[in-house]
Design a protein around this motif. Sequence first.
Motif, PDB file in Angstrom:
ATOM      1  N   THR A  97       4.298   5.034 -17.400  1.00 19.27           N
ATOM      2  CA  THR A  97       3.651   4.850 -16.100  1.00 19.27           C
ATOM      3  C   THR A  97       3.045   3.456 -15.982  1.00 19.27           C
ATOM      4  OG1 THR A  97       3.205   7.198 -15.867  1.00 19.27           O
ATOM      5  CG2 THR A  97       1.847   5.715 -14.557  1.00 19.27           C
ATOM      6  N   ASN A  98       2.360   3.023 -17.034  1.00 19.00           N
ATOM      7  CA  ASN A  98       1.757   1.687 -16.984  1.00 19.00           C
ATOM      8  C   ASN A  98       2.810   0.594 -16.929  1.00 19.00           C
ATOM      9  OD1 ASN A  98      -1.102   2.085 -16.897  1.00 19.00           O
ATOM     10  ND2 ASN A  98      -0.935   2.950 -18.939  1.00 19.00           N
ATOM     11  N   THR A  99       3.924   0.778 -17.630  1.00 23.93           N
ATOM     12  CA  THR A  99       5.020  -0.193 -17.570  1.00 23.93           C
ATOM     13  C   THR A  99       5.600  -0.248 -16.160  1.00 23.93           C
ATOM     14  OG1 THR A  99       5.549   0.177 -19.900  1.00 23.93           O
ATOM     15  CG2 THR A  99       7.272  -0.813 -18.547  1.00 23.93           C
ATOM     16  N   ALA A 100       5.836   0.915 -15.572  1.00 24.98           N
ATOM     17  CA  ALA A 100       6.392   0.967 -14.215  1.00 24.98           C
ATOM     18  C   ALA A 100       5.405   0.367 -13.204  1.00 24.98           C
ATOM     19  CB  ALA A 100       6.734   2.406 -13.842  1.00 24.98           C
ATOM     20  N   LEU A 101       4.117   0.655 -13.372  1.00 25.79           N
ATOM     21  CA  LEU A 101       3.108   0.103 -12.470  1.00 25.79           C
ATOM     22  C   LEU A 101       3.056  -1.412 -12.591  1.00 25.79           C
ATOM     23  CD1 LEU A 101       0.843   0.459 -10.417  1.00 25.79           C
ATOM     24  CD2 LEU A 101      -0.724   0.844 -12.341  1.00 25.79           C
ATOM     25  N   PHE A 123       4.110   5.633  -5.426  1.00 26.16           N
ATOM     26  CA  PHE A 123       4.191   5.571  -6.884  1.00 26.16           C
ATOM     27  C   PHE A 123       3.227   6.580  -7.512  1.00 26.16           C
ATOM     28  CE2 PHE A 123       2.398   3.973 -10.860  1.00 26.16           C
ATOM     29  CZ  PHE A 123       3.539   3.829 -11.630  1.00 26.16           C
ATOM     30  N   PHE A 124       1.967   6.554  -7.082  1.00 28.13           N
ATOM     31  CA  PHE A 124       0.978   7.436  -7.682  1.00 28.13           C
ATOM     32  C   PHE A 124       1.235   8.905  -7.341  1.00 28.13           C
ATOM     33  CE2 PHE A 124      -1.481   3.476  -8.157  1.00 28.13           C
ATOM     34  CZ  PHE A 124      -1.703   3.569  -9.526  1.00 28.13           C
ATOM     35  N   LYS A 125       1.775   9.163  -6.176  1.00 31.12           N
ATOM     36  CA  LYS A 125       2.119  10.540  -5.808  1.00 31.12           C
ATOM     37  C   LYS A 125       3.176  11.093  -6.773  1.00 31.12           C
ATOM     38  CE  LYS A 125       3.493  13.327  -1.853  1.00 31.12           C
ATOM     39  NZ  LYS A 125       3.852  13.346  -0.435  1.00 31.12           N
ATOM     40  N   VAL A 126       4.194  10.283  -7.044  1.00 32.79           N
ATOM     41  CA  VAL A 126       5.245  10.703  -7.974  1.00 32.79           C
ATOM     42  C   VAL A 126       4.677  10.885  -9.377  1.00 32.79           C
ATOM     43  CG1 VAL A 126       7.361   9.921  -9.138  1.00 32.79           C
ATOM     44  CG2 VAL A 126       7.149   9.705  -6.659  1.00 32.79           C
ATOM     45  N   GLY A 144       0.820  -1.213   0.000  1.00 37.17           N
ATOM     46  CA  GLY A 144       0.000   0.000   0.000  1.00 37.17           C
ATOM     47  C   GLY A 144       0.851   1.260   0.000  1.00 37.17           C
ATOM     48  N   GLU A 145       1.890   1.255   0.810  1.00 42.00           N
ATOM     49  CA  GLU A 145       2.781   2.417   0.874  1.00 42.00           C
ATOM     50  C   GLU A 145       3.504   2.627  -0.456  1.00 42.00           C
ATOM     51  OE1 GLU A 145       5.198   1.363   4.236  1.00 42.00           O
ATOM     52  OE2 GLU A 145       3.688   2.045   5.677  1.00 42.00           O
ATOM     53  N   LEU A 204       5.982  -2.813 -10.741  1.00 45.02           N
ATOM     54  CA  LEU A 204       5.772  -2.698  -9.301  1.00 45.02           C
ATOM     55  C   LEU A 204       4.821  -3.793  -8.820  1.00 45.02           C
ATOM     56  CD1 LEU A 204       6.083  -1.135  -6.604  1.00 45.02           C
ATOM     57  CD2 LEU A 204       4.174   0.290  -7.359  1.00 45.02           C
ATOM     58  N   LEU A 205       3.717  -3.963  -9.511  1.00 46.99           N
ATOM     59  CA  LEU A 205       2.742  -4.994  -9.125  1.00 46.99           C
ATOM     60  C   LEU A 205       3.317  -6.395  -9.283  1.00 46.99           C
ATOM     61  CD1 LEU A 205      -0.485  -3.451 -10.691  1.00 46.99           C
ATOM     62  CD2 LEU A 205       0.187  -3.474  -8.278  1.00 46.99           C
ATOM     63  N   LYS A 206       4.116  -6.589 -10.302  1.00 49.35           N
ATOM     64  CA  LYS A 206       4.764  -7.890 -10.504  1.00 49.35           C
ATOM     65  C   LYS A 206       5.683  -8.208  -9.319  1.00 49.35           C
ATOM     66  CE  LYS A 206       8.072 -10.125 -13.552  1.00 49.35           C
ATOM     67  NZ  LYS A 206       9.042  -9.875 -14.621  1.00 49.35           N
ATOM     68  N   GLY A 207       6.472  -7.246  -8.904  1.00 48.34           N
ATOM     69  CA  GLY A 207       7.361  -7.437  -7.761  1.00 48.34           C
ATOM     70  C   GLY A 207       6.587  -7.706  -6.481  1.00 48.34           C
ATOM     71  N   GLN A 208       5.476  -7.011  -6.313  1.00 53.34           N
ATOM     72  CA  GLN A 208       4.655  -7.234  -5.132  1.00 53.34           C
ATOM     73  C   GLN A 208       4.033  -8.627  -5.161  1.00 53.34           C
ATOM     74  OE1 GLN A 208       2.068  -3.827  -5.312  1.00 53.34           O
ATOM     75  NE2 GLN A 208       3.528  -2.521  -4.241  1.00 53.34           N
ATOM     76  N   GLY A 209       3.582  -9.047  -6.337  1.00 55.17           N
ATOM     77  CA  GLY A 209       3.026 -10.396  -6.462  1.00 55.17           C
ATOM     78  C   GLY A 209       4.068 -11.452  -6.149  1.00 55.17           C
ATOM     79  N   GLU A 210       5.288 -11.225  -6.602  1.00 50.24           N
ATOM     80  CA  GLU A 210       6.373 -12.165  -6.326  1.00 50.24           C
ATOM     81  C   GLU A 210       6.660 -12.232  -4.821  1.00 50.24           C
ATOM     82  OE1 GLU A 210       9.385 -10.574  -8.900  1.00 50.24           O
ATOM     83  OE2 GLU A 210       8.615 -11.669 -10.653  1.00 50.24           O
ATOM     84  N   ALA A 211       6.544 -11.111  -4.135  1.00 50.60           N
ATOM     85  CA  ALA A 211       6.770 -11.098  -2.684  1.00 50.60           C
ATOM     86  C   ALA A 211       5.700 -11.933  -1.970  1.00 50.60           C
ATOM     87  CB  ALA A 211       6.770  -9.665  -2.156  1.00 50.60           C
ATOM     88  N   PHE A 212       4.443 -11.792  -2.389  1.00 58.82           N
ATOM     89  CA  PHE A 212       3.371 -12.595  -1.783  1.00 58.82           C
ATOM     90  C   PHE A 212       3.547 -14.072  -2.120  1.00 58.82           C
ATOM     91  CE2 PHE A 212       1.059  -8.503  -1.504  1.00 58.82           C
ATOM     92  CZ  PHE A 212       0.693  -8.557  -0.174  1.00 58.82           C
TER      93      PHE A 212
END
Length: 101
Positions: A66-70, A42-45, A36-37, A73-81
């Motif tokens: 932006t969509n590529t970076a997002l 990301f969206f603030k930047v 979440g943080e 980011l989501l891919k990395g978060q999914g990998e963490a879960f």
Amino acid sequence: MTNSVDFQKPFEAMQTLMNIQVAAITKSVEQQKKTGEELAAFFKVEVEKAKELKSPEDLIKFNVDTNTALFELLKGQGEAFTAIATEARDAATSEFSKLSK
């Protein structure tokens, strides 16, 4: 002739499995907070970057970037879960294999 049933090993296994669950849930909640943080930052930047757009070409490039970076980011978060789930699965599998020995 009486056989006593040893409940100690299954009881210990159950305790261990519950501890694995608690650890996985704790890590998952911590990862959700971090996720979440990261998304908020990301969206603030990206909002600040969007303020500087001057042309339709800038908008298209911004949107793609932006969509590529997002996505990354989501891919990395999914990998963490996934890593949390894999670690919990491996620990539980190891504990179950001890029961059959």
